[in-house]
Design an enzyme around this catalytic site. Structure first.
Site, PDB file in Angstrom:
ATOM      1  N   ASN A   9       1.902  -1.484  -5.575  1.00  0.00           N
ATOM      2  CA  ASN A   9       2.203  -2.305  -4.407  1.00  0.00           C
ATOM      3  C   ASN A   9       0.909  -3.017  -4.024  1.00  0.00           C
ATOM      4  O   ASN A   9      -0.008  -2.393  -3.488  1.00  0.00           O
ATOM      5  CB  ASN A   9       2.696  -1.402  -3.264  1.00  0.00           C
ATOM      6  CG  ASN A   9       2.951  -2.168  -1.983  1.00  0.00           C
ATOM      7  OD1 ASN A   9       2.865  -3.398  -1.962  1.00  0.00           O
ATOM      8  ND2 ASN A   9       3.240  -1.447  -0.906  1.00  0.00           N
ATOM      9  N   TRP A  10       0.861  -4.305  -4.336  1.00  0.00           N
ATOM     10  CA  TRP A  10      -0.407  -5.040  -4.140  1.00  0.00           C
ATOM     11  C   TRP A  10      -0.585  -5.507  -2.700  1.00  0.00           C
ATOM     12  O   TRP A  10      -1.616  -6.102  -2.365  1.00  0.00           O
ATOM     13  CB  TRP A  10      -0.488  -6.196  -5.151  1.00  0.00           C
ATOM     14  CG  TRP A  10      -0.646  -5.699  -6.569  1.00  0.00           C
ATOM     15  CD1 TRP A  10      -0.869  -4.393  -6.947  1.00  0.00           C
ATOM     16  CD2 TRP A  10      -0.591  -6.438  -7.790  1.00  0.00           C
ATOM     17  NE1 TRP A  10      -0.957  -4.288  -8.320  1.00  0.00           N
ATOM     18  CE2 TRP A  10      -0.791  -5.527  -8.865  1.00  0.00           C
ATOM     19  CE3 TRP A  10      -0.399  -7.782  -8.093  1.00  0.00           C
ATOM     20  CZ2 TRP A  10      -0.795  -5.935 -10.204  1.00  0.00           C
ATOM     21  CZ3 TRP A  10      -0.412  -8.188  -9.435  1.00  0.00           C
ATOM     22  CH2 TRP A  10      -0.613  -7.270 -10.472  1.00  0.00           C
ATOM     23  N   SER A 212      -2.580   7.410  -1.532  1.00  0.00           N
ATOM     24  CA  SER A 212      -3.895   7.712  -2.102  1.00  0.00           C
ATOM     25  C   SER A 212      -3.845   8.319  -3.496  1.00  0.00           C
ATOM     26  O   SER A 212      -4.650   9.203  -3.824  1.00  0.00           O
ATOM     27  CB  SER A 212      -4.695   8.610  -1.142  1.00  0.00           C
ATOM     28  OG  SER A 212      -4.927   7.938   0.084  1.00  0.00           O
ATOM     29  N   GLY A 233      -1.005   2.001  -4.051  1.00  0.00           N
ATOM     30  CA  GLY A 233      -1.546   0.885  -3.281  1.00  0.00           C
ATOM     31  C   GLY A 233      -2.910   0.493  -3.820  1.00  0.00           C
ATOM     32  O   GLY A 233      -3.033  -0.129  -4.875  1.00  0.00           O
ATOM     33  N   GLY A 234      -3.960   0.889  -3.102  1.00  0.00           N
ATOM     34  CA  GLY A 234      -5.337   0.472  -3.407  1.00  0.00           C
ATOM     35  C   GLY A 234      -5.716   0.576  -4.877  1.00  0.00           C
ATOM     36  O   GLY A 234      -6.284  -0.373  -5.443  1.00  0.00           O
TER      37      GLY A 234
HETATM   38  P1  13P Z   1      -2.585   3.752  -1.153  1.00  0.00           P
HETATM   39  O1  13P Z   1      -2.362   4.138  -2.607  1.00  0.00           O
HETATM   40  O2  13P Z   1      -3.623   2.700  -0.980  1.00  0.00           O
HETATM   41  O3  13P Z   1      -2.778   4.956  -0.296  1.00  0.00           O
HETATM   42  O4  13P Z   1      -1.207   3.067  -0.670  1.00  0.00           O
HETATM   43  C1  13P Z   1      -0.008   3.695  -0.939  1.00  0.00           C
HETATM   44  C2  13P Z   1       1.071   2.769  -0.586  1.00  0.00           C
HETATM   45  O5  13P Z   1       1.230   2.395   0.571  1.00  0.00           O
HETATM   46  C3  13P Z   1       1.935   2.275  -1.661  1.00  0.00           C
HETATM   47  O6  13P Z   1       3.036   1.591  -1.155  1.00  0.00           O
END
Ligand code: 13P
Length: 249
Positions: A9-10, A212, A233-234
């Site tokens: 998820n960018w 995370s 995410g990140g």
């Molecule tokens: P992170 O991996 O940055 O914690 O984000 C998770 C997320 O919200 C994926 O949709």
């Protein structure tokens, strides 16, 4: 049989050329046929992403959509628009949409219905906040989210649903649910589906973990029997890290 899925998820990151570069870096990756890899770029780059991934196995999904087909909804994007550029998957219910744009389970139920009308797959996000986890009410919270949004779908509609359990306290915080915490709640979720529908349907639903996930913790989380992959995410913004996570599945 359910598939393993790693989805990036960018969020609101990457301009047009950064999006193209990241896709190019991922394109050469080969992965097992029982694994699906997905990316969710910003709306403005979806058409480009769809074109760049056409020859390969990377799938493109949108991060959100409006529940309505068309009309006076300034700034919104419909399922029909997504469909017209070949996008047949969408993330709905992300905690950032719930927190910053007041999305509710009742509204999300309508979005899911619309997406299914367009035969789209839905990655439905849900999960508890920190105070709810601390109070021990996370099972109830998750149950209520699933019941409100998804439990009136029929079994054919469920074949289009991918679940993403994302505890809000673990998103972008560096704090991850432990593999045991993830397994506990994923098993609970699968059990809920089995009791509402049946064991076979429950076995076929992919349940992803998000919050995370990094190369260092991915394989411990993904090796849990009821964790079928991750929504990242990140770490999905960095080709090397995202590839390492995909290779952990
Ligand atoms: P992170 O991996 O940055 O914690 O984000 C998770 C997320 O919200 C994926 O949709």
């Amino acid at each position: 049989m359910r598939k393993k899925i790693v989805a990036g998820n960018w969020k609101m990151n990457n301009n047009k050329s950064e999006t193209a570069d990241l896709i190019q870096a991922l394109k050469s990756l080969s992965f097992s046929t029982d694994v699906r890899v997905m990316i969710a770029p910003a709306f403005t780059h979806l058409a480009q992403a769809e074109e760049l991934t056409q020859a390969g196995r990377i799938e493109v999904l949108a991060q959100n959509m409006n529940a309505n087909d068309s009309g006076a909804f300034t700034g919104e994007i419909s399922a029909k628009m997504l469909h017209s550029i070949g996008i047949d998957k969408v993330i709905l219910g992300h905690s950032e949409r719930r927190a910053y744009y007041n999305e509710t389970d009742v509204g999300l139920k309508q979005k899911v219905k619309t997406a299914l009308t367009y035969d789209m797959e839905v990655v439905f996000c849900f999960g508890e906040e920190l105070d709810q986890r601390k109070a021990g009410s996370h099972f109830e919270v998750v149950q209520s989210q699933l019941e409100t949004v998804l439990f009136d779908l029929n079994s054919t509609e469920w074949s289009k649903i991918i679940l993403a359990y994302e505890p809000v306290w673990a998103i972008g915080t560096g704090e991850t649910a432990s593999p045991d915490q993830a397994q506990d709640i994923h098993a609970f979720i699968r059990g809920l589906i089995a009791s509402k529908y049946d064991e076979d349907l429950a076995k076929d639903v992919s349940i992803l973990y998000g919050g995370s996930v990094k190369p260092a913790n991915a394989s411990a989380i993904f090796s849990q029997p009821d964790v079928d992959g991750g929504l990242i995410g990140g770490a999905s913004l960095n080709a090397e890290d995202f590839i390492a996570i995909i290779q952990s599945i």
